[in-house]
Design a protein around this motif. Structure first.
Motif, short mmCIF file in Angstrom:
data_model
loop_
_atom_site.label_atom_id
_atom_site.label_comp_id
_atom_site.label_asym_id
_atom_site.label_seq_id
_atom_site.Cartn_x
_atom_site.Cartn_y
_atom_site.Cartn_z
N THR A 159 -28.71 51.31 -14.41
CA THR A 159 -28.97 51.29 -13.83
C THR A 159 -30.82 51.26 -13.46
OG1 THR A 159 -29.27 53.91 -13.25
CG2 THR A 159 -27.14 52.85 -12.10
N VAL A 160 -31.43 51.45 -12.55
CA VAL A 160 -32.82 52.01 -12.82
C VAL A 160 -33.37 53.20 -13.18
CG1 VAL A 160 -35.22 51.55 -11.59
CG2 VAL A 160 -33.44 50.09 -10.56
N GLU A 161 -32.50 54.30 -12.80
CA GLU A 161 -32.73 55.78 -13.43
C GLU A 161 -32.62 55.26 -14.95
OE1 GLU A 161 -29.58 58.00 -11.82
OE2 GLU A 161 -30.61 59.66 -12.94
N SER A 179 -23.70 43.74 -13.72
CA SER A 179 -22.34 43.88 -14.22
C SER A 179 -21.35 43.19 -14.55
CB SER A 179 -22.20 44.10 -12.07
OG SER A 179 -22.16 43.30 -11.21
N VAL A 190 -24.49 58.04 -15.11
CA VAL A 190 -23.70 57.26 -13.23
C VAL A 190 -22.18 57.41 -14.21
CG1 VAL A 190 -25.80 57.30 -12.09
CG2 VAL A 190 -24.80 55.11 -12.84
N GLN A 194 -21.36 53.08 -10.22
CA GLN A 194 -22.06 53.07 -9.96
C GLN A 194 -22.77 52.56 -10.34
OE1 GLN A 194 -23.53 57.17 -8.18
NE2 GLN A 194 -21.08 57.91 -7.77
N MET A 196 -22.26 49.46 -11.06
CA MET A 196 -22.41 47.74 -11.23
C MET A 196 -23.03 47.42 -10.35
SD MET A 196 -19.14 47.02 -13.70
CE MET A 196 -18.39 45.77 -13.11
N ILE A 197 -24.58 46.72 -11.32
CA ILE A 197 -25.23 46.43 -10.26
C ILE A 197 -25.08 44.81 -11.08
CG2 ILE A 197 -27.65 45.86 -9.11
CD1 ILE A 197 -26.46 48.53 -8.69
N GLY A 198 -25.48 43.77 -10.21
CA GLY A 198 -25.31 41.95 -11.20
C GLY A 198 -27.12 42.43 -11.18
N THR A 199 -26.76 41.14 -12.68
CA THR A 199 -28.33 40.90 -13.38
C THR A 199 -29.27 40.28 -12.91
OG1 THR A 199 -26.44 40.43 -14.96
CG2 THR A 199 -28.90 39.72 -15.35
N LEU A 202 -30.48 43.85 -11.10
CA LEU A 202 -30.55 44.65 -11.65
C LEU A 202 -31.86 44.03 -12.85
CD1 LEU A 202 -30.45 47.13 -12.84
CD2 LEU A 202 -28.71 46.01 -14.31
N GLN A 205 -35.60 44.90 -10.50
CA GLN A 205 -36.05 46.21 -10.13
C GLN A 205 -35.86 46.93 -11.37
OE1 GLN A 205 -33.07 47.19 -6.47
NE2 GLN A 205 -31.66 46.50 -7.04
N GLU B 180 -23.83 40.89 -6.00
CA GLU B 180 -24.73 41.54 -4.87
C GLU B 180 -24.90 41.33 -3.91
OE1 GLU B 180 -24.56 39.14 -7.76
OE2 GLU B 180 -26.20 39.64 -9.14
N GLU B 264 -31.25 50.41 -5.75
CA GLU B 264 -29.86 49.37 -6.20
C GLU B 264 -28.45 50.10 -6.91
OE1 GLU B 264 -31.73 51.14 -8.40
OE2 GLU B 264 -30.18 50.99 -9.40
N ASN B 265 -28.48 50.81 -6.39
CA ASN B 265 -27.05 52.01 -7.18
C ASN B 265 -26.24 52.68 -5.65
OD1 ASN B 265 -28.09 53.81 -7.84
ND2 ASN B 265 -26.84 54.08 -8.75
N GLN B 328 -27.75 44.39 -3.36
CA GLN B 328 -28.27 44.92 -4.77
C GLN B 328 -29.20 45.83 -5.32
OE1 GLN B 328 -24.67 44.20 -7.80
NE2 GLN B 328 -23.57 46.21 -7.43
N LEU B 332 -36.35 46.43 -3.58
CA LEU B 332 -37.93 45.07 -3.33
C LEU B 332 -37.09 44.85 -1.93
CD1 LEU B 332 -35.87 42.41 -6.55
CD2 LEU B 332 -37.62 44.45 -6.54
#
Lengths: 358, 358
Positions: A159-161, A179, A190, A194, A196-199, A202, A205, B180, B264-265, B328, B332
């Motif tokens: 995740t960004v965090e 993901s 996380v 939480q 599972m963000i698609g490339t 992700l 961002q 996403e 994003e999440n 997701q 942006l």
């Protein structure tokens, strides 16, 4: 196109292509050195290795290449030894053990932080150029020890965090794992669901929110994926599945064959093999354990409980009980030498760029 | 860069950027025409419209633009009216209704294939340039009727197999929807869980396996995403969330604000709003229904049962009970005129290409 960026300068590589440090077999010294010799960064997956195995593999890589390479380690974390969960897991595993003629396992799990610190010392002593981490961020003393020796430290985020946490902790760069990625999820701040963000979503961002260079991972299998990741804001890519099927990979032959013949929607996320969620080709073992994962013990206890099953399944040609990690791009997998794979990617990127400019 | 490809020629657009035909409010004639006037393809989301509403919106779009545009329809399918599930759903919805001072709904759901066929006739009569489909592939007679009038027909797929089914059925092009993507999942040949493939992995695998042009969707929010998708093998992109927050979008103001401030999440997939899985910003409604979705009736019955809740929640400023579809990539998202958004994407793509060539 291939002018040096922050990552290629820091890692002393010609092309911003990192072979993922996959634990458990694929990353033989032959694979690592083939990638590094072709201008990428080969990475030894030392997550399951003893200190002695780690040292010996590093020495072998050194004999095979004079180029830069990395070692990936699993950051140890607290885990619970829950006797009830061990028993529940063994009950669920019994039918599989019977099919493979295996006795109940005798597992004596021990804290792995001692192993981890010994591995760090070996990396320092042998002057490995880069150290990548999965499952969290190591102690500040570990990061400082490596950075004092000018060893590049690379974290993993989903995740960004998590990317920001890596930056704050002093990592030189961070792998952001989409993901699509095969193998273990790197989520640590996380619950994995939480993270599972698609490339595609992700990477930009994360690139917008951290100042350290971002390495894209997840679903990248060829020159199209590499160029797309760079366009999205990554300064490098990390590719795992694409190298599993390479000739120098130490992955089990059945694992390679299964990736080569699978479709994009034949993978699943399971924590039944190791106690941590990971993406692999769906098989009978994953189906058997589906929905029961909350009953199983934590990583690395579950990993220890299934180790003999996975090994025996390989020996008697029963891929249905093996862990066959794969990302969501298996249709793009090829069997070829790893150096040729790196060179092919480089040509594909150059070709695509030319086409775009027309 | 922007030379005509198969898609832009067929759709008569300058830039291969399609605004997704999102049902339920966002795609006002103002939004559709703004995108088309800027050189992309605006699309009316007519999935929930009556034939009269569809005709009236098309006429309004015609007044606002002389450029090409599309209409998106939901392919009707058999559904079960299960009184037990309707009761179960109403029981679960009761606490929400009480908070919003709503009575139990009086729902008389009727088969929607009649509406669908009337919409097709309106599209034919008004000569809409392109018709896109979600939730399956329409009858051959429908496809032939549109193609006879030179209306471009565009299907939706979430797996390579579904893309091939679209090609076989005679679709001119196919949207491949990565995991996403915001809003409804387009899966129709597999359970949606088996169609959750990240855009980075799905696009090149689909492009390799079908001969018709592929349109990438899912997580694409700016010029980086557009160029990445084209690099991966798509001939165009379809963007939904990026246009929801535009000024001309008819999305509820709270929906726009929530996307603009989300990470994003913070999205989740739920079928609790409509009976079909869709991705939106996680809120109290999604949490309340989590794990209970198997108790709920099919689409479009559940959609009818929650319709007044979503509408009332908007009126009394309670976003926790609204459906706020989002992909997701919300970090942006920007609030700006849709035409400016299209022009910004075009400049970003050109800028990134220049940077890559250095």
């Amino acid at each position: 196109m291939w002018q040096q960026n922050e990552i290629s300068k820091r890692l002393k590589i010609n092309y911003p292509i990192i072979q993922a440090g996959m634990a458990g077999g694929p990353t033989t010294p032959q694979l690592v050195s083939a990638v590094s010799n072709a201008g990428g960064l080969g990475t030894l997956g030392a997550g399951y290795m003893t200190p002695e195995q780690t040292r010996s593999a590093i020495e072998e890589i050194r004999r095979l290449t004079g180029h830069s390479f990395g070692v990936n380690l699993f950051v140890p974390e607290a885990f619970e030894w829950d006797e009830g969960k061990v028993e529940a897991s063994n009950r669920l595993l019994r039918p599989v053990r019977e099919k493979l003629n295996l006795d109940n396992p005798s597992v004596s799990s021990k804290p792995s932080s001692e192993t981890f610190l010994k591995q760090i010392e070996i990396i320092v002593q042998t002057g490995v150029p880069a150290c990548t981490f999965t499952f969290g961020i190591p102690d500040k003393r570990v990061i400082d020890r490596l950075k004092d020796r000018h060893i590049a430290v690379i974290g993993t985020a989903t995740t960004v965090e998590e990317a920001i946490l890596n930056e704050t902790a002093g990592m030189d760069m961070v792998v952001v794992q989409g993901s699509e990625a095969g193998g273990h999820r790197g989520s640590f701040a996380v619950p994995y669901e939480q993270g599972m963000i698609g490339t595609m979503a992700l990477v930009p961002q994360a690139a917008d929110q951290v100042h350290i260079p971002v390495i894209a991972a997840g679903g990248i299998m060829d020159g199209r994926g590499v160029l797309a990741a760079l366009v999205l804001g990554a300064e490098a890519v990390q590719m795992g599945t694409a190298f599993v099927t390479c000739e120098e990979s130490g992955a089990d032959e059945r694992h390679k064959e299964m990736i080569l013949k699978s479709a994009e929607n034949e993978t699943a996320i399971t924590s039944a093999f190791s106690g941590k969620p990971a993406r692999g080709i769906r098989n009978a073992f994953i189906d058997l354990m589906e929905g029961k994962e909350k009953l199983l013990p934590d990583y690395p206890v579950q990993n220890a409980l299934t180790k003999d099953i996975r090994a025996a399944a390989g020996k008697v040609n029963r891929p249905e009980w093996m862990s066959m990690w794969s990302g969501q791009g298996p249709r793009l997998s090829r069997r070829m030498p790893a150096g040729a794979k790196v060179r092919e990617i480089v040509s594909e990127v150059e070709h695509h760029l030319e086409m775009m400019m027309k």
